[in-house]
Design an enzyme around this catalytic site. Sequence first.
Site, PDB file in Angstrom:
ATOM      1  N   TYR A 237       0.805  -1.222   0.000  1.00 41.68           N
ATOM      2  CA  TYR A 237       0.000   0.000   0.000  1.00 41.68           C
ATOM      3  C   TYR A 237       0.834   1.266   0.000  1.00 41.68           C
ATOM      4  O   TYR A 237       0.284   2.361  -0.020  1.00 41.68           O
ATOM      5  CB  TYR A 237      -0.976   0.016   1.187  1.00 41.68           C
ATOM      6  CG  TYR A 237      -0.378  -0.353   2.528  1.00 41.68           C
ATOM      7  CD1 TYR A 237       0.367   0.561   3.257  1.00 41.68           C
ATOM      8  CD2 TYR A 237      -0.574  -1.621   3.046  1.00 41.68           C
ATOM      9  CE1 TYR A 237       0.920   0.214   4.482  1.00 41.68           C
ATOM     10  CE2 TYR A 237      -0.034  -1.970   4.272  1.00 41.68           C
ATOM     11  CZ  TYR A 237       0.716  -1.053   4.985  1.00 41.68           C
ATOM     12  OH  TYR A 237       1.257  -1.398   6.198  1.00 41.68           O
ATOM     13  N   LYS A 238       2.151   1.141  -0.003  1.00 41.43           N
ATOM     14  CA  LYS A 238       3.016   2.321  -0.052  1.00 41.43           C
ATOM     15  C   LYS A 238       3.341   2.627  -1.522  1.00 41.43           C
ATOM     16  O   LYS A 238       2.492   3.106  -2.269  1.00 41.43           O
ATOM     17  CB  LYS A 238       4.272   2.076   0.786  1.00 41.43           C
ATOM     18  CG  LYS A 238       3.998   1.790   2.262  1.00 41.43           C
ATOM     19  CD  LYS A 238       5.281   1.560   3.029  1.00 41.43           C
ATOM     20  CE  LYS A 238       5.042   1.048   4.438  1.00 41.43           C
ATOM     21  NZ  LYS A 238       4.324   1.996   5.290  1.00 41.43           N
TER      22      LYS A 238
END
Length: 422
Positions: A237-238
């Site tokens: 999710y980064k």
Amino acid sequence: MSPDVGEIAGVAADLDRRDPLAGLRDAFTGTETPLVYFDGNSLGRPLRSTAARLERFVREEWGGRLIRGWDESWMELPFAIGDRIGRAVIGAAPGQTVIGDSTTVLLYKLVRAAYDDARATDPARVEIVVDRDNFPTDRYLVEGIAAERGGRVRWIDVDLSGGVTSAALADAVGPETAVVLLSHVAYRSGHLADAAALTALAHDAGALVVWDLCHSAGSVPAHADAWGFDLAVGCTYKYLNGGPGSPAFAYVAERHQDRLAQPIQGWMGAADVFAMGPAYVPARGMRRFLSGTPPIVGMLALEDSLALIEQAGIDAIRTKSIALTAFAVELADTWLGPLGVTVASPRDAARRGGHVTLSHPAMRAVTAALWQQDVIPDYRDPGGLRIGLSPLSTSFAEVADGMARVAAAVRTEAGGAPTLAR
């Protein structure tokens, strides 16, 4: 006399004109707005195409195919996307990377599996080595596993503006080391570990290494196979833009796969998933590291992000990442240094990942004030404001604008000097 905001804006505009990846920024939602996003190392922006992909999935695959989707593609999706991450992001041959659970759960599985294997091979190997400034989840897990398995933790003290060095690791490992858990990029300082050298040091001591790639995957190249990694986990999710809570990936080198026993024995990791037999028999290969039903919806956004990374190339992404962080450091020295702000990240680009931490006692208040102005960094104790620069979605103009507003906020929160000239 230091350059004013107008001069720096001109420099940033020129850097954007010369940036070969600049056009890819338009693929992301929200980049057309004046909001400054300095937190791409915590949650990446969504791609515009992801909304259509999710809508189409709900309508056509989930809504149209229903349970048939498992036979048609869903059962293999964790492996297909895992192999794409292996190829495009972490330097792994096929069959060694899979999408699974959360980062925490996958780290638990791999550290525990590695520990149990090392201990079974040599009962004297009772220690798990980790640094005191590793991400909290990593430290908490290690303490829990050591307590659970009757082992102990060997701590490495590190400089909060740096990270684990070869000398520090060499002092910590030995005949009692079972597993070493390290982060490729330190979550606080952005220190980029010499992963190849540290892996070799651990191996020389007879230990297995688990790498946390959460703050590097998609921004800094890794070469898992070439560097001799044993196991690794990374979130999506980064820099991989998978969305809030998107599932993590696990890498297990082929040489270890059929020997390690992961501790959360679920039906999806069984040799015959649908036999529903009376006893658990682990699958061969990476399937044995799965536990429950794959999070299909949670991994869909990764397909769009990986396509963009494949288009750009991870080496070009790293080149831009270095340029962005170098620009941020230069502006920090010019505008923030006179205000008492220090750069709490490595200045050597070869030792710096994709974010820069700025240190000042007022940074907690500065961060809160900036959020109210639609400038979004994040805060890490003690007194650290992190500038997270995602190479595919961040422009140099955004960096210049954001750093000017950071300087203005520091002036306000730390005592009220005049604002920068415009």
